[in-house]
Design a protein around this motif. Structure first.
Motif, PDB file in Angstrom:
ATOM      1  N   SER A  16      35.098  46.744  46.565  1.00 20.88           N
ATOM      2  CA  SER A  16      33.824  46.137  46.961  1.00 20.88           C
ATOM      3  C   SER A  16      32.667  46.600  46.080  1.00 20.88           C
ATOM      4  O   SER A  16      31.551  46.080  46.190  1.00 20.88           O
ATOM      5  N   GLY A  17      32.903  47.576  45.204  1.00 23.63           N
ATOM      6  CA  GLY A  17      31.856  48.060  44.310  1.00 23.63           C
ATOM      7  C   GLY A  17      31.640  47.109  43.144  1.00 23.63           C
ATOM      8  O   GLY A  17      32.384  46.135  42.959  1.00 23.63           O
ATOM      9  N   GLY A  18      30.635  47.390  42.346  1.00 27.71           N
ATOM     10  CA  GLY A  18      30.298  46.506  41.239  1.00 27.71           C
ATOM     11  C   GLY A  18      31.435  46.327  40.253  1.00 27.71           C
ATOM     12  O   GLY A  18      31.838  45.196  39.938  1.00 27.71           O
ATOM     13  N   ILE A  19      31.989  47.433  39.757  1.00 27.66           N
ATOM     14  CA  ILE A  19      33.079  47.352  38.785  1.00 27.66           C
ATOM     15  C   ILE A  19      34.365  46.901  39.466  1.00 27.66           C
ATOM     16  O   ILE A  19      35.085  46.037  38.958  1.00 27.66           O
ATOM     17  N   THR A  72      36.659  54.148  42.132  1.00 28.20           N
ATOM     18  CA  THR A  72      35.799  54.860  43.074  1.00 28.20           C
ATOM     19  C   THR A  72      34.987  55.919  42.341  1.00 28.20           C
ATOM     20  O   THR A  72      35.244  56.229  41.176  1.00 28.20           O
ATOM     21  N   GLY A  73      34.017  56.494  43.033  1.00 33.13           N
ATOM     22  CA  GLY A  73      33.212  57.555  42.439  1.00 33.13           C
ATOM     23  C   GLY A  73      31.788  57.491  42.951  1.00 33.13           C
ATOM     24  O   GLY A  73      31.336  56.449  43.442  1.00 33.13           O
ATOM     25  N   VAL A 180      27.028  51.140  33.333  1.00 33.22           N
ATOM     26  CA  VAL A 180      27.193  49.797  33.885  1.00 33.22           C
ATOM     27  C   VAL A 180      26.055  49.498  34.857  1.00 33.22           C
ATOM     28  O   VAL A 180      25.536  50.393  35.533  1.00 33.22           O
ATOM     29  N   GLU A 181      25.687  48.242  34.960  1.00 31.39           N
ATOM     30  CA  GLU A 181      24.623  47.805  35.867  1.00 31.39           C
ATOM     31  C   GLU A 181      25.141  47.810  37.308  1.00 31.39           C
ATOM     32  O   GLU A 181      25.479  46.775  37.873  1.00 31.39           O
ATOM     33  N   THR A 182      25.230  48.989  37.886  1.00 31.12           N
ATOM     34  CA  THR A 182      25.663  49.134  39.273  1.00 31.12           C
ATOM     35  C   THR A 182      24.707  50.077  39.992  1.00 31.12           C
ATOM     36  O   THR A 182      23.969  50.834  39.356  1.00 31.12           O
ATOM     37  N   PRO A 183      24.716  50.082  41.330  1.00 31.14           N
ATOM     38  CA  PRO A 183      23.852  51.015  42.066  1.00 31.14           C
ATOM     39  C   PRO A 183      24.119  52.474  41.725  1.00 31.14           C
ATOM     40  O   PRO A 183      23.233  53.313  41.827  1.00 31.14           O
ATOM     41  N   LEU A 184      25.359  52.799  41.297  1.00 29.11           N
ATOM     42  CA  LEU A 184      25.688  54.186  40.969  1.00 29.11           C
ATOM     43  C   LEU A 184      24.891  54.680  39.771  1.00 29.11           C
ATOM     44  O   LEU A 184      24.312  55.759  39.786  1.00 29.11           O
ATOM     45  N   PRO A 196      28.851  44.468  35.035  1.00 27.05           N
ATOM     46  CA  PRO A 196      30.145  44.774  35.651  1.00 27.05           C
ATOM     47  C   PRO A 196      31.273  43.935  35.061  1.00 27.05           C
ATOM     48  O   PRO A 196      32.411  44.428  34.914  1.00 27.05           O
ATOM     49  N   GLN A 197      30.984  42.696  34.709  1.00 26.94           N
ATOM     50  CA  GLN A 197      32.015  41.817  34.145  1.00 26.94           C
ATOM     51  C   GLN A 197      32.455  42.313  32.765  1.00 26.94           C
ATOM     52  O   GLN A 197      33.654  42.319  32.449  1.00 26.94           O
ATOM     53  N   GLU A 198      31.486  42.738  31.950  1.00 32.87           N
ATOM     54  CA  GLU A 198      31.826  43.274  30.624  1.00 32.87           C
ATOM     55  C   GLU A 198      32.637  44.543  30.755  1.00 32.87           C
ATOM     56  O   GLU A 198      33.634  44.749  30.031  1.00 32.87           O
ATOM     57  N   ALA A 199      32.234  45.420  31.678  1.00 33.67           N
ATOM     58  CA  ALA A 199      32.966  46.669  31.887  1.00 33.67           C
ATOM     59  C   ALA A 199      34.385  46.389  32.378  1.00 33.67           C
ATOM     60  O   ALA A 199      35.348  47.007  31.905  1.00 33.67           O
ATOM     61  N   ALA A 200      34.522  45.464  33.322  1.00 33.57           N
ATOM     62  CA  ALA A 200      35.842  45.133  33.864  1.00 33.57           C
ATOM     63  C   ALA A 200      36.761  44.623  32.765  1.00 33.57           C
ATOM     64  O   ALA A 200      37.931  45.034  32.669  1.00 33.57           O
TER      65      ALA A 200
END
Length: 228
Positions: A16-19, A72-73, A180-184, A196-200
Motif C-alpha cells: 500500500s506504500g508508494g513504491i 517496507t521501511g 523517491v517521491e513518497t511520504p517517507l 514511485p513508478q520510475e523507482a519501481a
C-alpha cells in the motif's frame, strides 16, 4: 520479469506504500505473471512487528512463490524525526527503527522463504537504503536509521549464504530505491528524486538481472553495487 518462469507468482509486502503500490501495479501488467498478492497493515492487517501476524499471513498464501518484494521501511516513526546528533538518541525510537527496518524483514525471511520455489529461479528483494552503507557515510547523523539499515544489509547477506545451500537458484538482494517521491523521503529530499513508478521500474529491472552469484549483494536502483 523475463528471468522468471512463465506463470510466476509474486508477492509485494508493503503493497500500500508508494513504491510497493507502484511495483504491484507494474507486476500485474506483466503478461507472464500468474498472480500478484499484496500485504500491508492498512489493507489486510499485516503487522511486520508482530511475528504471529507475519506467520499467519504466510500460512494463508499458496506456494510456490517466485518473487517477493519487501517494500517496507520507515525513516520517521511515531512522529520522531531522525536524529541530527548523538545527543538526540532516544531508546524507544531507536528500538522501533530496528524493529521496523531490520527485525521485521528478518521475520519475513524466516516465514516466507519456505514458500519460495526451490526448483525454479526465485527472487527476493528487500528495500534498503544507501544510508545503511558504513563506508559511504561522510555526513553523519540519522544514527538509528543508518544503523537499522546496516543491520538489514547484514541480515540479507547472512541469510543469502544459508539459503544458497537449499535454494541454489534463489537470489536475495538489498536494493536502494533512490530518493523517491513518497511520504517517507519527501521531508528529507534536497535534490533529484524519482517518481514511485520510475523507482519501481528500476527495482524490478535490477532484480530481473541479478544472478545467483550476486545473491546477498547491496545494489542501487541503477544496478551499481553499493559498498557495505
Amino acid at each position: 520479469m523475463t528471468s522468471l518462469t512463465t506463470g510466476y507468482r509474486a508477492l509485494v509486502i508493503g503493497g500500500s506504500g508508494g513504491i510497493g503500490s507502484a511495483i504491484s501495479i507494474m507486476l500485474a501488467r506483466d503478461p507472464r505473471v500468474a498472480s500478484v498478492s499484496t500485504l500491508s497493515r492498512s489493507t489486510n492487517g499485516f503487522d511486520l512487528e508482530d511475528e504471529m501476524s507475519v506467520r499467519r499471513h504466510s500460512d494463508a498464501l499458496v506456494a510456490p512463490l517466485h518473487l517477493i518484494v519487501c517494500a517496507t521501511g520507515a525513516l520517521t516513526i511515531d512522529g520522531s524525526r531522525p536524529e541530527k546528533s548523538i545527543r538526540q538518541i532516544d531508546l524507544s525510537t531507536m528500538m522501533r527503527q530496528f524493529a521496523v527496518n531490520a527485525v521485521g524483514p528478518a521475520l519475513v525471511l524466516k516465514h516466507f522463504t519456505p514458500l519460495m520455489a526451490n526448483k525454479d529461479r526465485a527472487l527476493m528483494v528487500v528495500l534498503s537504503a544507501r544510508l545503511g552503507s558504513i563506508s559511504d557515510n561522510g555526513l553523519g547523523g540519522l544514527i538509528s536509521y543508518r544503523s537499522s539499515k546496516a543491520a538489514l544489509n547484514q541480515i540479507v547477506k547472512t541469510a543469502s549464504i544459508e539459503l544458497l545451500r537449499t535454494h541454489p537458484l534463489y537470489v536475495l538482494a538489498a536494493i536502494h530505491p533512490g530518493t523517491v517521491e513518497t511520504p517517507l523521503s519527501a521531508p528529507f529530499s534536497n535534490g533529484h528524486h524519482l517518481s514511485p513508478q520510475e523507482a519501481a521500474r528500476s527495482i524490478l529491472q535490477v532484480a530481473n538481472s541479478l544472478t545467483p552469484e550476486q545473491s546477498g549483494g547491496f545494489f542501487a536502483y541503477d544496478g551499481s553495487q553499493i559498498s557495505w
